[in-house]
Write an enzyme that holds these catalytic residues in place. Sequence first.
Site, PDB file in Angstrom:
ATOM      1  N   LEU A  44      35.238 -36.933  -2.364  1.00  0.00           N
ATOM      2  CA  LEU A  44      34.211 -37.958  -2.138  1.00  0.00           C
ATOM      3  C   LEU A  44      34.335 -39.078  -3.170  1.00  0.00           C
ATOM      4  O   LEU A  44      33.468 -39.912  -3.305  1.00  0.00           O
ATOM      5  CB  LEU A  44      32.811 -37.324  -2.160  1.00  0.00           C
ATOM      6  N   ASP A 102      39.488 -46.180  -2.307  1.00  0.00           N
ATOM      7  CA  ASP A 102      38.304 -45.594  -2.945  1.00  0.00           C
ATOM      8  C   ASP A 102      37.561 -46.631  -3.784  1.00  0.00           C
ATOM      9  O   ASP A 102      36.336 -46.718  -3.756  1.00  0.00           O
ATOM     10  CB  ASP A 102      38.703 -44.429  -3.857  1.00  0.00           C
ATOM     11  N   ASP A 105      46.163 -46.529   2.795  1.00  0.00           N
ATOM     12  CA  ASP A 105      45.979 -47.627   1.820  1.00  0.00           C
ATOM     13  C   ASP A 105      47.243 -47.911   1.021  1.00  0.00           C
ATOM     14  O   ASP A 105      47.624 -49.065   0.840  1.00  0.00           O
ATOM     15  CB  ASP A 105      44.748 -47.411   0.917  1.00  0.00           C
ATOM     16  N   TYR A 164      50.604 -35.406  -3.606  1.00  0.00           N
ATOM     17  CA  TYR A 164      50.206 -36.748  -3.185  1.00  0.00           C
ATOM     18  C   TYR A 164      51.310 -37.756  -3.513  1.00  0.00           C
ATOM     19  O   TYR A 164      51.676 -38.598  -2.690  1.00  0.00           O
ATOM     20  CB  TYR A 164      48.898 -37.104  -3.896  1.00  0.00           C
ATOM     21  N   GLY A 209      36.013 -33.836  -7.479  1.00  0.00           N
ATOM     22  CA  GLY A 209      37.111 -33.109  -6.839  1.00  0.00           C
ATOM     23  C   GLY A 209      36.821 -32.680  -5.417  1.00  0.00           C
ATOM     24  O   GLY A 209      37.540 -31.856  -4.859  1.00  0.00           O
ATOM     25  N   SER A 247      29.583 -37.926 -20.971  1.00  0.00           N
ATOM     26  CA  SER A 247      29.224 -37.670 -19.574  1.00  0.00           C
ATOM     27  C   SER A 247      28.436 -36.379 -19.462  1.00  0.00           C
ATOM     28  O   SER A 247      28.822 -35.349 -20.028  1.00  0.00           O
ATOM     29  CB  SER A 247      30.481 -37.540 -18.709  1.00  0.00           C
TER      30      SER A 247
HETATM   31  P1  ADP Z   1      37.531 -37.012  -6.456  1.00  0.00           P
HETATM   32  O1  ADP Z   1      37.736 -38.456  -6.795  1.00  0.00           O
HETATM   33  O2  ADP Z   1      37.850 -36.701  -5.042  1.00  0.00           O
HETATM   34  O3  ADP Z   1      36.180 -36.517  -6.824  1.00  0.00           O
HETATM   35  P2  ADP Z   1      39.562 -36.695  -8.470  1.00  0.00           P
HETATM   36  O4  ADP Z   1      40.435 -35.553  -8.846  1.00  0.00           O
HETATM   37  O5  ADP Z   1      40.208 -37.970  -8.075  1.00  0.00           O
HETATM   38  O6  ADP Z   1      38.577 -36.171  -7.330  1.00  0.00           O
HETATM   39  O7  ADP Z   1      38.588 -37.009  -9.685  1.00  0.00           O
HETATM   40  C1  ADP Z   1      37.833 -35.990 -10.286  1.00  0.00           C
HETATM   41  C2  ADP Z   1      37.889 -36.153 -11.792  1.00  0.00           C
HETATM   42  O8  ADP Z   1      37.214 -37.365 -12.178  1.00  0.00           O
HETATM   43  C3  ADP Z   1      37.174 -35.055 -12.543  1.00  0.00           C
HETATM   44  O9  ADP Z   1      38.024 -33.955 -12.752  1.00  0.00           O
HETATM   45  C4  ADP Z   1      36.817 -35.759 -13.846  1.00  0.00           C
HETATM   46  O10 ADP Z   1      37.909 -35.797 -14.729  1.00  0.00           O
HETATM   47  C5  ADP Z   1      36.544 -37.176 -13.401  1.00  0.00           C
HETATM   48  N1  ADP Z   1      35.115 -37.414 -13.167  1.00  0.00           N
HETATM   49  C6  ADP Z   1      34.535 -37.825 -12.032  1.00  0.00           C
HETATM   50  N2  ADP Z   1      33.197 -37.966 -12.186  1.00  0.00           N
HETATM   51  C7  ADP Z   1      32.919 -37.647 -13.462  1.00  0.00           C
HETATM   52  C8  ADP Z   1      31.721 -37.591 -14.263  1.00  0.00           C
HETATM   53  N3  ADP Z   1      30.522 -37.888 -13.766  1.00  0.00           N
HETATM   54  N4  ADP Z   1      31.844 -37.202 -15.553  1.00  0.00           N
HETATM   55  C9  ADP Z   1      33.039 -36.885 -16.073  1.00  0.00           C
HETATM   56  N5  ADP Z   1      34.181 -36.923 -15.380  1.00  0.00           N
HETATM   57  C10 ADP Z   1      34.153 -37.292 -14.092  1.00  0.00           C
HETATM   58 MG    MG Z   2      39.550 -39.488  -6.818  1.00  0.00          MG
END
Ligand code: ADP
Ligand code: MG
Length: 390
Positions: free
Chosen positions: A133, A180, A43, A232, A130, A74
């Site tokens: 997904l 994404d 992408d 990355y 993380g 959250s």
């Molecule tokens: P991925 O997108 O693959 O799950 P990322 O590192 O890009 O991994 O994103 C994960 C981060 O996004 C978490 O560490 C958190 O900071 C944030 N996050 C995602 N979903 C939530 C949620 N439901 N509540 C709070 N933070 C979230």
């Molecule tokens: Mg992500």
Amino acid sequence: MTRTGPAAAAARTADAFARLHGARPDGVWSAPGRVNLIGEHTDYNDGFALPMALPQATRVAARRRDDGLLRLYSAQSGEDRTTELRVTDLVPGAVPGWARYPAGTVWALAGAGHQVGGADLYVDSDVPAGAGLSSSAALECAVAVAYDDLYGLGLPGPELARTAQRAENAFAGVPCGVMDQMASVCCTEGAALHLDSRSLEHRQVPFGLDPHGLVLLVVDTRVRHDLADGAYAALRAGCERAAGLLGLPALRDLAPGELGAALDRLPAELAPLVRHVVTENARVTEAVRLLAAGDTPALGPLLTAGHASLREDYRVSCAETDLAVDTAVAAGALGARMTGGGFGGSVIALVPAARADGVRGAVTEAFRRAGHRAPAVLRAVPSAGAARIA
Ligand code: ADP
Ligand code: MG
């Protein structure tokens, strides 16, 4: 009895909002996580991808505020408190932790010239964070669609996705591409999304698994990547440098027929990156052709070839993702690959339904024997993109 389904999840999220904020929300919005079938690390090279949305989604119950305050909570943050920010004070780098994703989305909308103010938000999600997904995009996109309605913006899907990506890049400091967010906003039930990351043109490609007696398994290796770290960004910079050396706007502009000559002109550390991106774009085109021809099983070898390219050329797999792929294929999967940015995260496997339990058992046992944490295995069904659900 626990109620299930999107309506029940929406009602639970609205009730939790009301308990926290002391009033009913104006609505509840949802945005899904995704798996990418093929087209990884393409992408940000302006290339192609073929993601599909998962049933797992992030929900945001929201109520507009007219005093300019943004109040964020959250259920997954691990902090039992509300973060309070003033929309006009938002600046990149100033908001730490999870709140930078929703705050960044509001900041990006305001920065694009949209008249947006405050809101109370309550976030709840069943997308594992993380795990590759795309929980980060699900969070941004749920906030983006909520704000789009709360403030009557009427923005088209690709614009919401671009805004969410800008939040992640410029506010949260993660240099991700746009796949994404496009997947989370634009996917539809029963289909994969054929995405052109340059133009954001996209097409729904029907992706039936049942008629072929197939299932798509997702193996979450429980190895948590951290895309904010340098790996990355270094890969992305390497691709941009290679495109520059080749005199191209982006690696998307290198045709497969020109690859051999181009590789000869590149330094040894850049050539494998370019080989991955060019062959991966070709695999997306081939996957779309196979699905259009009704030959879903033939997708299998393409997935496995994509994984080999990520492991050997792009070098973003790890022992756990390699073990999951190899074990799934040995146990009867038609093909398997890591999905998402890599360095851990999840693996997808295309499996004849009759072999699904066998593949799940074999991967779990292989992880146990190797001394890895037990993986979580779920079944992916192509699901709907972001929407208001209550
Ligand atoms: P991925 O997108 O693959 O799950 P990322 O590192 O890009 O991994 O994103 C994960 C981060 O996004 C978490 O560490 C958190 O900071 C944030 N996050 C995602 N979903 C939530 C949620 N439901 N509540 C709070 N933070 C979230
Ligand atoms: Mg992500």
